[in-house]
Design an enzyme around this catalytic site. Structure first.
Site, PDB file in Angstrom:
ATOM      1  N   ARG A 186       0.830  -1.205   0.000  1.00 36.30           N
ATOM      2  CA  ARG A 186       0.000   0.000   0.000  1.00 36.30           C
ATOM      3  C   ARG A 186       0.867   1.259   0.000  1.00 36.30           C
ATOM      4  O   ARG A 186       0.638   2.199  -0.771  1.00 36.30           O
ATOM      5  CB  ARG A 186      -0.908  -0.034   1.240  1.00 36.30           C
ATOM      6  CG  ARG A 186      -1.649   1.247   1.539  1.00 36.30           C
ATOM      7  CD  ARG A 186      -2.463   1.094   2.818  1.00 36.30           C
ATOM      8  NE  ARG A 186      -1.620   0.784   3.975  1.00 36.30           N
ATOM      9  CZ  ARG A 186      -0.981   1.702   4.695  1.00 36.30           C
ATOM     10  NH1 ARG A 186      -1.059   2.968   4.366  1.00 36.30           N
ATOM     11  NH2 ARG A 186      -0.261   1.348   5.745  1.00 36.30           N
TER      12      ARG A 186
ATOM     13  N   ARG B 280      12.733  -4.670   6.899  1.00 33.18           N
ATOM     14  CA  ARG B 280      12.012  -5.672   7.678  1.00 33.18           C
ATOM     15  C   ARG B 280      12.464  -5.664   9.125  1.00 33.18           C
ATOM     16  O   ARG B 280      13.455  -5.050   9.495  1.00 33.18           O
ATOM     17  CB  ARG B 280      12.231  -7.061   7.080  1.00 33.18           C
ATOM     18  CG  ARG B 280      11.884  -7.114   5.599  1.00 33.18           C
ATOM     19  CD  ARG B 280      11.829  -8.543   5.142  1.00 33.18           C
ATOM     20  NE  ARG B 280      12.036  -8.633   3.707  1.00 33.18           N
ATOM     21  CZ  ARG B 280      12.053  -9.761   3.043  1.00 33.18           C
ATOM     22  NH1 ARG B 280      11.891 -10.910   3.668  1.00 33.18           N
ATOM     23  NH2 ARG B 280      12.246  -9.768   1.751  1.00 33.18           N
TER      24      ARG B 280
END
Length: 484
Positions: free
Chosen positions: A135, A153
């Site tokens: 997104r 991450r």
């Protein structure tokens, strides 16, 4: 309920999850001082999710599976979640018994300390923005093409440490609610305008999941159930579910509730779908007016600046001096050379996987040192068969391919309904129990609001854009699984 006085509360072991769980318990104790609460923590690991079918790889149910099993068997009485982590269809017999007053749902830009005066538009060309979200990646690519987007991450602590120490990223984008709740609001450089940078469905809201037939627990949670948040998130979740909720595609929303007159409110909902590169954007909005049965209170604390509210007004509050402010947290003390070799950055599974995911990788909740201790890394992770053998994505994908699943199934509304449709009864609204402050008809109207917006986007071609995104992502995962 497992006992008349002691209530068992399920939580993940992450710092943010425990902060949210303890906060819910502290609020409940104000209303139920005779009750005793015990936190039961659990960890989701890759070897426990191999029964998840191939089309569901990457879905956030992987993140809640073990906790929901404990809830179904009565080992815990309720679970505290970030609402955005809950699928739009819950397991059979489960319900969202309450959503708390929503924290700011907007995304936050976190810049390196020496460039904190910049915005996304003023950052130099080629500046690297870290995110693991489809997104966010799609919106950055569309609105700020001069920037470079790369995956980052790890948990919040690890991501901030990478930003500060590695020199690879000029900025990262995170949910402001998580930063505020964990005590790092001072790290927010800018809050991104919701109309320009749409956020994830349910972002900023805390949800309490319980058994749908457990009236005692639902009644226990009722004082925490916020009406304004309920109306907004029912519309948002309904929008996502109608489009095919849980799929790997860039989908985002904004919602707003406005008091028109006493006991009458308007909810505006905007939703959008993008291609993976952000080039294709389908966006529209809808609104509806609702009659409520009780007065609507302001959910924003009047003693903050309106932009960075503390969770449930739990900052230094003149209305309740006994409330302690959230303490500042120290960043993880990890040597920079170790951080630079973080296996998260060398993972062979091509990302983005369409999620701000936590729990799908068995390493994400540990610190970096623990990750290195878990798997012997003598070189790049691509060369470590031990590391590959514990990857839940590769193991489940290989299993699916070996079973004859040559083509990844596309997640559509039809498959969502047949494979995931698990709502316990017709009185739930995208998983939420009805709110006492509004009629069943108006709860249904909020659900219809989301459906109407999804249908408008579908008529403009949103499902085609989403299907293409899913095909690319599943194809990438399959390619890596076969090659390894």
């Amino acid at each position: 309920m497992s006992g008349d006085s002691k209530i068992h509360v399920g939580s993940r072991k992450s710092e943010l999850a425990l902060i949210q769980t303890k906060h819910v318990i502290s609020l409940l104790k104000q209303f139920h001082p005779d009750k005793e609460f015990e936190i039961v923590t659990m960890t989701t690991l890759g070897d426990q999710i191999l029964d998840i079918p191939l089309p569901k790889i990457g879905e956030k149910s992987l993140f809640t599976k073990e906790l929901e099993t404990a809830l179904a068997t009565g080992h815990v009485d309720f679970i505290v979640h970030s609402l955005k982590d809950l699928p739009t269809s819950l397991p059979k017999g489960m319900a969202i018994g309450a959503v708390l007053s929503r924290e700011n749902p907007r995304d936050a830009l976190v810049l390196q300390k020496d460039i904190k005066r910049h915005t996304l538009s003023t950052l130099p060309e080629g500046s690297v923005i870290g995110t693991s979200s489809l997104r966010r990646t799609a919106q950055l690519s569309k609105k700020f093409p001069h920037l470079k987007v790369e995956n980052i991450r790890g948990n919040l602590n690890t991501r901030l440490k990478k930003l500060d120490d590695l020199g690879k990223y000029q900025a990262i984008i995170l949910a402001s609610a998580g930063l505020i709740r964990i005590g790092w609001r001072n790290r927010i450089s800018r809050l991104l305008d919701a109309d320009e940078f749409l956020y994830a469905v349910g972002q900023g809201a805390i949800a309490v999941e319980c058994r749908s037939n457990d009236k005692k627990i639902i009644d226990l949670l009722e004082p925490l159930y916020d009406l304004q948040t309920a109306l907004r998130v029912v519309a948002e979740r309904s929008f996502l579910k109608t489009l095919g909720g849980g799929c790997s595609a860039p989908v985002a929303v904004t919602s707003d509730l406005k008091l028109l007159k006493e006991k009458e409110v308007e909810v505006k909902l905007k939703g959008a779908v993008w291609s993976l590169d952000g080039a294709d954007e389908i966006i529209d909005q809808e609104h509806a007016i609702f009659d409520v049965l009780s007065s609507v209170r302001c959910t924003e604390c009047p003693y903050t600046n309106g932009e960075m509210e503390d969770i449930e007004c739990c900052g230094v509050c003149p209305m309740n001096s006994s409330i302690e402010p959230i303490p500042k947290r120290k960043k993880l003390d990890v040597p920079t050379d170790l951080l630079a070799n973080d296996p998260h950055e060398k993972c062979p599974v091509p990302m983005p996987i369409g999620s701000d995911f936590m729990g799908q990788c068995p390493f994400l909740e540990g610190d970096v040192q623990a990750i290195h201790n878990h798997v012997e890394l003598t070189g790049p992770i691509e060369g470590s068969k031990d590391a590959l053998n514990v990857c839940p994505f590769l193991k489940a994908t290989k299993s699916g391919i070996q079973a004859g699943s040559k083509e990844p199934k596309q997640v559509t509304k039809a498959t969502e309904e047949t494979e995931q449709e698990t709502e316990a009864d017709d009185n739930l609204f995208v998983g939420l129990v009805p709110h006492n402050g509004i009629s069943i008809e108006n709860m249904a109207k909020a659900k219809q609001l989301g459906e109407n917006l999804a249908k408008k986007l579908a008529d403009k071609g949103a499902l085609t854009v989403m299907a293409k995104a899913q095909a690319v992502i599943h194809g990438q995962i399959n390619e890596v699984a076969v090659s390894n």
